[in-house]
Design a protein around this motif. Structure first.
Motif, PDB file in Angstrom:
ATOM      1  N   CYS A 218       0.830  -1.211   0.000  1.00 42.87           N
ATOM      2  CA  CYS A 218       0.000   0.000   0.000  1.00 42.87           C
ATOM      3  C   CYS A 218       0.864   1.260   0.000  1.00 42.87           C
ATOM      4  N   ALA A 219       2.038   1.166   0.652  1.00 40.62           N
ATOM      5  CA  ALA A 219       2.930   2.316   0.751  1.00 40.62           C
ATOM      6  C   ALA A 219       3.672   2.598  -0.539  1.00 40.62           C
ATOM      7  N   LEU A 222       2.064   3.357  -5.266  1.00 39.25           N
ATOM      8  CA  LEU A 222       1.964   4.597  -6.033  1.00 39.25           C
ATOM      9  C   LEU A 222       3.223   4.794  -6.883  1.00 39.25           C
ATOM     10  N   SER A 280       1.631   9.131   5.010  1.00 36.53           N
ATOM     11  CA  SER A 280       0.785   8.391   4.068  1.00 36.53           C
ATOM     12  C   SER A 280      -0.529   9.122   3.816  1.00 36.53           C
ATOM     13  N   GLY A 284      -1.444  10.467   0.177  1.00 34.61           N
ATOM     14  CA  GLY A 284      -2.658   9.945  -0.446  1.00 34.61           C
ATOM     15  C   GLY A 284      -3.676  11.024  -0.752  1.00 34.61           C
ATOM     16  N   SER A 320       5.430   9.790   0.534  1.00 33.35           N
ATOM     17  CA  SER A 320       5.607   8.339   0.415  1.00 33.35           C
ATOM     18  C   SER A 320       7.067   7.914   0.392  1.00 33.35           C
ATOM     19  N   LEU A 381      -2.720   4.276  -0.337  1.00 31.10           N
ATOM     20  CA  LEU A 381      -1.894   5.052   0.595  1.00 31.10           C
ATOM     21  C   LEU A 381      -2.690   5.447   1.849  1.00 31.10           C
ATOM     22  N   VAL A 384      -2.574   2.882   4.730  1.00 33.33           N
ATOM     23  CA  VAL A 384      -1.318   2.570   5.423  1.00 33.33           C
ATOM     24  C   VAL A 384      -1.441   2.688   6.947  1.00 33.33           C
TER      25      VAL A 384
END
Length: 394
Positions: A218-219, A222, A280, A284, A320, A381, A384
């Protein structure tokens, strides 16, 4: 064979990491041209480009063991050659089938080179007591940033084939010289048992750390998504053509480098868990807001939409930047396995998850729009913080 000084060895390692990023990221800003040559839709191109993950998985399961058996030097020579050769093929062919096999070989070569130079980097750390891996990661990103600038400048000026052929040949010659110069200190066969990744060890007692694995993907997803889609998004969704369409990706990378080199200044005041949650959410939200505003509120004003995207990508890169390395550190701290096995476990899980998510983004973009597809990594994100408690062990 005479040895070299630690200072000179470190400089050679810096060159290897820098040229690694310079070479493999050189074609990313010119993905719109690659997609056009292959005559693919967004869904088809996204699916095809994701096949590099299959090659990475193969390398993850085998190359560590190969390095242990034949040494770092031979692996670096072979990986460097195939990086050059496959990248030239990828930017020359118009056949999806040839591209498919070349991309798998390219992904395998990237992971092979990555495993070999990191094995050498950790060996240098053990011998000198100097922590250099974070710095090496920054140099890789610097190479990626410079090649993005160069690629953006060359769009519409120099053909993709000529650009990549000349650059990869230049990088290959430098790497051959550096590898040869480093030979006295490069890990020899059977020298370091910590870099041996046997398949039976990788799957024996395989542990899936849910918090770390989901938190990590998830981190960092991107970064994966923008590597594949940033320039295509800017061209097709915002309408920016020519070299300028690489600017949002360049800004994202610049601020990511800045974040990686400066986050340690915040550590005395905040825990990694709190920093990860705040960063995060910042990354995001800024990314989602910029992509949404560019397509809705400022859709009729191309210049303002482009400015909003540049700002949003910059903040997302900064927020990020340190999340991935932090979750990897947590994985090692939480596991009872040796570091080499932890890297294998996390690597396999991460590649599989990334492969699935890349397909989801590609076909969401195909069914709806690329704007909608890119909302997915932004939303990831925002999740997270659900996994940030894993960082308490760091």
């Amino acid at each position: 064979m005479p040895t070299i000084t630690p200072k000179k060895e470190l400089n050679y390692l810096r060159i290897l990491f820098f040229t690694f990023g310079l070479g493999i990221m050189s074609w990313v800003p010119r993905f719109p041209e690659v997609k056009e040559a292959l005559k693919l839709t967004n869904g088809g191109f996204g699916s095809l480009i994701s096949t590099g993950s299959l090659g990475s998985l193969i390398s993850l399961l085998t190359v560590g063991h190969v390095v242990h058996k034949i040494g770092v030097k031979r692996v670096l020579y072979v990986a460097s050659f195939f990086l050059m050769a496959t990248l030239i093929v990828l930017t020359t062919v118009d056949s999806s089938l040839i591209f498919f096999f070349a991309n798998i070989a390219f992904g395998a070569s990237i992971s092979a080179f990555h495993i070999a130079i990191n094995a050498q980097g950790f060996n240098y750390q053990d011998r000198t007591g100097k922590f250099i891996i974070t710095q090496m990661s920054g140099l890789w990103s610097a190479g990626a940033l410079i090649t993005a600038f160069l690629s953006g400048f060359l769009v519409d000026r120099v053909s993709l084939h000529f650009h990549i052929a000349v650059l990869t040949a230049f990088v290959f010659l430098i790497q051959v010289f550096v590898i040869r110069s480093l030979a006295p200190e490069l890990l020899k066969a059977n020298q370091d048992v910590n870099i041996e990744y046997k398949m039976k060890e990788l799957f024996a007692g395989f542990s899936f750390d849910r918090l770390v694995s989901f938190g990590l993907i998830c981190a960092i997803f991107l970064e994966f998504a923008l590597s594949d889609w940033a320039t295509i998004y800017t061209k097709e969704e915002i309408g920016i053509k020519g070299g300028l369409n690489t600017l949002p990706f360049i800004l994202f990378t610049m601020w990511m480098i800045f974040g990686r080199f400066t986050v340690h200044y915040l550590l005395p005041r905040f825990t990694l868990e709190r920093l990860a949650i705040a960063a995060s959410l910042l990354a995001g939200i800024s990314f989602l807001v910029s992509v949404t505003l560019a397509r809705t509120v400022f859709a009729s004003n191309q210049d303002i939409a482009f400015l909003v995207i540049c700002i949003g990508f910059s903040i997302a890169g900064l927020g990020s930047s340190f999340l991935g390395p932090t979750f990897m550190t947590a994985a090692n701290a939480r596991s009872k396995h040796p570091a080499s096995v932890v890297i294998g476990h996390i690597g396999v899980a991460n590649i599989i998850l990334a492969f699935i998510l890349k397909w989801i983004v590609a076909w969401t973009a195909q069914a709806t729009s690329l704007t909608i597809g890119l909302l997915i990594p932004g939303i990831l994100l925002l999740t997270v913080p659900l996994y940030a408690k894993a960082l308490k062990s760091v």
